[in-house]
Design a protein around this motif. Structure first.
Motif, PDB file in Angstrom:
ATOM      1  N   VAL A 128       0.892   4.230   4.940  1.00  0.00           N
ATOM      2  CA  VAL A 128       1.413   5.485   4.404  1.00  0.00           C
ATOM      3  C   VAL A 128       1.080   5.573   2.927  1.00  0.00           C
ATOM      4  O   VAL A 128       1.319   4.636   2.166  1.00  0.00           O
ATOM      5  CB  VAL A 128       2.946   5.576   4.585  1.00  0.00           C
ATOM      6  N   ARG A 129       0.558   6.715   2.538  1.00  0.00           N
ATOM      7  CA  ARG A 129       0.320   7.021   1.119  1.00  0.00           C
ATOM      8  C   ARG A 129       1.355   8.055   0.722  1.00  0.00           C
ATOM      9  O   ARG A 129       1.429   9.125   1.323  1.00  0.00           O
ATOM     10  CB  ARG A 129      -1.084   7.571   0.940  1.00  0.00           C
ATOM     11  N   LEU A 130       2.180   7.726  -0.246  1.00  0.00           N
ATOM     12  CA  LEU A 130       3.208   8.636  -0.729  1.00  0.00           C
ATOM     13  C   LEU A 130       2.777   9.174  -2.087  1.00  0.00           C
ATOM     14  O   LEU A 130       2.578   8.398  -3.023  1.00  0.00           O
ATOM     15  CB  LEU A 130       4.546   7.911  -0.855  1.00  0.00           C
ATOM     16  N   VAL A 131       2.614  10.465  -2.160  1.00  0.00           N
ATOM     17  CA  VAL A 131       2.238  11.112  -3.407  1.00  0.00           C
ATOM     18  C   VAL A 131       3.455  11.908  -3.866  1.00  0.00           C
ATOM     19  O   VAL A 131       3.831  12.900  -3.241  1.00  0.00           O
ATOM     20  CB  VAL A 131       1.016  12.038  -3.213  1.00  0.00           C
ATOM     21  N   HIS A 132       4.081  11.442  -4.929  1.00  0.00           N
ATOM     22  CA  HIS A 132       5.286  12.081  -5.453  1.00  0.00           C
ATOM     23  C   HIS A 132       4.937  12.818  -6.748  1.00  0.00           C
ATOM     24  O   HIS A 132       4.076  12.364  -7.511  1.00  0.00           O
ATOM     25  CB  HIS A 132       6.356  11.039  -5.759  1.00  0.00           C
ATOM     26  N   ILE A 185       2.259   5.714  -4.195  1.00  0.00           N
ATOM     27  CA  ILE A 185       2.509   4.397  -3.609  1.00  0.00           C
ATOM     28  C   ILE A 185       1.831   4.332  -2.249  1.00  0.00           C
ATOM     29  O   ILE A 185       1.904   5.281  -1.470  1.00  0.00           O
ATOM     30  CB  ILE A 185       4.023   4.137  -3.470  1.00  0.00           C
ATOM     31  N   PHE A 186       1.172   3.215  -1.980  1.00  0.00           N
ATOM     32  CA  PHE A 186       0.503   2.975  -0.703  1.00  0.00           C
ATOM     33  C   PHE A 186       1.232   1.822  -0.026  1.00  0.00           C
ATOM     34  O   PHE A 186       1.408   0.760  -0.610  1.00  0.00           O
ATOM     35  CB  PHE A 186      -0.968   2.621  -0.951  1.00  0.00           C
ATOM     36  N   GLN A 225      -5.919   1.493  -3.263  1.00  0.00           N
ATOM     37  CA  GLN A 225      -5.547   1.433  -1.855  1.00  0.00           C
ATOM     38  C   GLN A 225      -6.421   0.439  -1.111  1.00  0.00           C
ATOM     39  O   GLN A 225      -7.521   0.127  -1.524  1.00  0.00           O
ATOM     40  CB  GLN A 225      -5.695   2.800  -1.196  1.00  0.00           C
ATOM     41  N   ALA A 226      -5.915  -0.012   0.023  1.00  0.00           N
ATOM     42  CA  ALA A 226      -6.665  -0.944   0.861  1.00  0.00           C
ATOM     43  C   ALA A 226      -7.574  -0.196   1.824  1.00  0.00           C
ATOM     44  O   ALA A 226      -8.278  -0.802   2.593  1.00  0.00           O
ATOM     45  CB  ALA A 226      -5.687  -1.826   1.632  1.00  0.00           C
TER      46      ALA A 226
END
Length: 130
Positions: free
Chosen positions: A38-42, A49-50, A62-63
């Motif tokens: 999950v990639r969270l773009v705030h 956060i990945f 990111q991986a």
């Protein structure tokens, strides 16, 4: 005014939250089986956060591509984790935008119970109001 005074504070709180999930063997096992990342773009303030079974990464490092990308404000994320806003409502009202399969996100929600349980104490420890 945002619940989070800075990007640094948002990163601290949300990365701590996802570290809790990665301590949960059931979550990690299921995430590996499902190939979940999950990639969270705030926004307001900005932080990214990945999260994958291998760990939490902050920023754009990111991986690989995420199975799901979630975009929302930090205030929306805070309301979700505090239980003040339900995921389906956030999706329906556009406060939470998803790239990836919505059904996968809805499957993910019950797996997040340890994080929902711990978020209020993580936020309080960081000085974030309820």
């Amino acid at each position: 005014m945002s619940v989070f005074p800075s990007s640094e504070m948002a990163v601290k709180v949300f990365s701590s939250l996802f570290a809790v999930l990665l301590e949960d063997d059931d979550f990690v096992t299921r995430a590996r089986q499902e190939g979940l990342s999950v990639r969270l773009v705030h926004t307001k303030p900005d932080c990214e956060i990945f999260v994958a079974p291998q760990g939490v990464r902050v920023g754009e490092e990111q991986a690989g591509p995420a199975a799901i990308t979630l975009r929302m404000s930090c205030d929306t994320a805070h309301a979700l984790w505090m239980g003040q806003l339900m995921v389906p409502v956030a999706i329906a009202t556009g406060r939470l935008r998803i790239r990836g399969k919505v059904a996968k996100v809805l499957e993910l929600v019950p797996m997040l119970r340890p994080a929902f349980d711990r978020y209020p104490e993580i936020a309080a420890a960081a000085g974030i109001a309820a």
